[in-house]
Scaffold this motif. Structure first.
Motif, short mmCIF file in Angstrom:
data_model
loop_
_atom_site.label_atom_id
_atom_site.label_comp_id
_atom_site.label_asym_id
_atom_site.label_seq_id
_atom_site.Cartn_x
_atom_site.Cartn_y
_atom_site.Cartn_z
N LYS A 1 46.94 30.50 35.82
CA LYS A 1 45.98 30.17 36.87
C LYS A 1 45.19 31.41 37.29
O LYS A 1 43.97 31.35 37.51
N GLU A 2 45.87 32.54 37.39
CA GLU A 2 45.19 33.78 37.78
C GLU A 2 44.22 34.25 36.70
O GLU A 2 43.14 34.77 37.00
N ARG A 3 44.60 34.07 35.46
CA ARG A 3 43.70 34.45 34.36
C ARG A 3 42.42 33.61 34.39
O ARG A 3 41.32 34.12 34.18
N LEU A 4 42.58 32.32 34.66
CA LEU A 4 41.42 31.44 34.74
C LEU A 4 40.55 31.81 35.93
O LEU A 4 39.31 31.79 35.85
N GLU A 5 41.19 32.14 37.06
CA GLU A 5 40.44 32.55 38.25
C GLU A 5 39.65 33.83 37.98
O GLU A 5 38.50 33.98 38.41
N ALA A 6 40.29 34.79 37.28
CA ALA A 6 39.63 36.05 36.97
C ALA A 6 38.44 35.82 36.04
O ALA A 6 37.36 36.40 36.22
N ALA A 7 38.64 34.96 35.05
CA ALA A 7 37.55 34.66 34.11
C ALA A 7 36.38 34.02 34.83
O ALA A 7 35.21 34.35 34.57
N LYS A 8 36.66 33.13 35.77
CA LYS A 8 35.61 32.46 36.53
C LYS A 8 34.90 33.44 37.46
O LYS A 8 33.67 33.43 37.59
N LEU A 9 35.68 34.29 38.12
CA LEU A 9 35.13 35.25 39.08
C LEU A 9 34.12 36.18 38.44
O LEU A 9 33.08 36.51 39.03
N PHE A 10 34.42 36.59 37.21
CA PHE A 10 33.56 37.58 36.55
C PHE A 10 32.65 36.97 35.48
O PHE A 10 32.17 37.66 34.59
N SER A 11 32.44 35.66 35.53
CA SER A 11 31.57 35.00 34.56
C SER A 11 30.15 34.89 35.11
O SER A 11 29.91 35.00 36.32
N GLY A 12 29.21 34.68 34.21
CA GLY A 12 27.83 34.51 34.61
C GLY A 12 27.20 35.82 35.08
O GLY A 12 27.84 36.87 35.11
N SER A 13 25.95 35.72 35.46
CA SER A 13 25.22 36.93 35.87
C SER A 13 25.78 37.52 37.15
O SER A 13 25.90 38.74 37.29
N GLU A 14 26.18 36.68 38.10
CA GLU A 14 26.74 37.18 39.36
C GLU A 14 28.09 37.85 39.10
O GLU A 14 28.39 38.91 39.67
N GLY A 15 28.89 37.23 38.25
CA GLY A 15 30.19 37.81 37.94
C GLY A 15 30.06 39.14 37.22
O GLY A 15 30.82 40.07 37.47
N THR A 16 29.07 39.21 36.33
CA THR A 16 28.82 40.46 35.61
C THR A 16 28.41 41.57 36.57
O THR A 16 28.86 42.71 36.45
N ARG A 17 27.56 41.23 37.54
CA ARG A 17 27.14 42.23 38.53
C ARG A 17 28.31 42.67 39.39
O ARG A 17 28.45 43.85 39.72
N LEU A 18 29.18 41.71 39.76
CA LEU A 18 30.34 42.05 40.57
C LEU A 18 31.27 42.99 39.81
O LEU A 18 31.73 44.00 40.36
#
Length: 249
Positions: free
Chosen positions: A152-169
């Protein structure tokens, strides 16, 4: 104390409970890692617990080294090229040090075999997104701060840092680095560990249960790492939860 031939020649080198050759350099007030080439890469584990180290650096080529125990030092920086010297590291215990910023942890990215990592009781562990950031950067880690990394944490991390906003974060967090500084008189000292007085009755029972339930060498190794880090955990197979017992060193 200087880590020189005199110290290394008398340091205890033994087979630990999990069958690894371990070099014991605990509690010697060592301030700098140096001269380890003298050991000729003959150890699977090195214990630097309770010294005065400020930087994780100056390792010679040590492909055999699998475990570094460096709790209760003053580590605030990690050599960005450290993976090229100790590429097969599997366990890194940095509990109770001075790692400050998430970007400072990027030096760990290259460790492809790192499974057990502890940064508990470091300022960085209180940063927002800390756990997800480490999981993202070090996907091989299965146990972080003595807690199993769940899917669950791995999926949350992948979602958090996905897309352009996630890349910027992710880029923003990676850019947060500690400023280099030298030690000055009056600088707060590391937190001193209280002398270990032995486990309480409740702690002793938990330790006994954990040992009795160990069914493999991997579990024995896990228990040893927890004991070294001052934490004993009882894993319940039913829900994979972890109970932690804090122990004074």
């Amino acid at each position: 104390m200087k880590l020189d031939f005199d110290v290394l020649s008398v340091a205890d080198s033994r087979i630990n409970p999990v069958g690894d050759r371990e070099l014991d350099l605990r509690g010697l007030k060592i301030q700098l890692i140096e001269n380890l080439a003298m050991t000729r890469d003959q150890h699977d584990a090195i214990d630097f617990t309770d010294n005065d180290l400020r930087r994780l650096e100056n390792f010679p080529a040590m492909p055999r080294l699998k475990t570094l125990l460096i709790a209760s030092n003053r580590i605030s920086r990690i050599d960005p090229d450290i993976v090229s010297y100790i590429p097969n590291l599997q366990t890194l215990i940095l509990t109770n040090n001075q790692m400050q910023e998430l970007g400072d942890l990027d030096a760990l990215v290259g460790f492809k075999h790192l499974v057990y990592l502890s940064l508990a009781d470091n300022p960085v562990s209180l940063k927002k997104h800390y756990r997800h950031y480490v999981i993202r950067k070090c996907p091989s880690v299965r146990v972080l701060d003595f807690r199993r990394v769940r899917q669950k944490e791995r999926l949350e991390a992948a979602k958090l840092f996905s897309g352009s906003e996630g890349t910027r974060l992710e880029k923003s967090l990676s850019g947060q680095r500690s400023k280099a500084k030298t030690f000055e008189v009056g600088e707060p000292s590391k937190k001193e560990a209280k002398p270990y007085q032995g486990p309480s009755r409740e702690e002793a029972e938990k330790i006994k249960r954990a040992i009795e339930n160990a069914k493999s060498l991997d579990e024995v190794a896990r228990l040893e790492r927890q004991l070294r880090g001052g934490v004993v955990q009882d894993v319940k197979p039913a829900d994979d939860s972890i109970v932690e017992v804090e122990m004074d060193d």
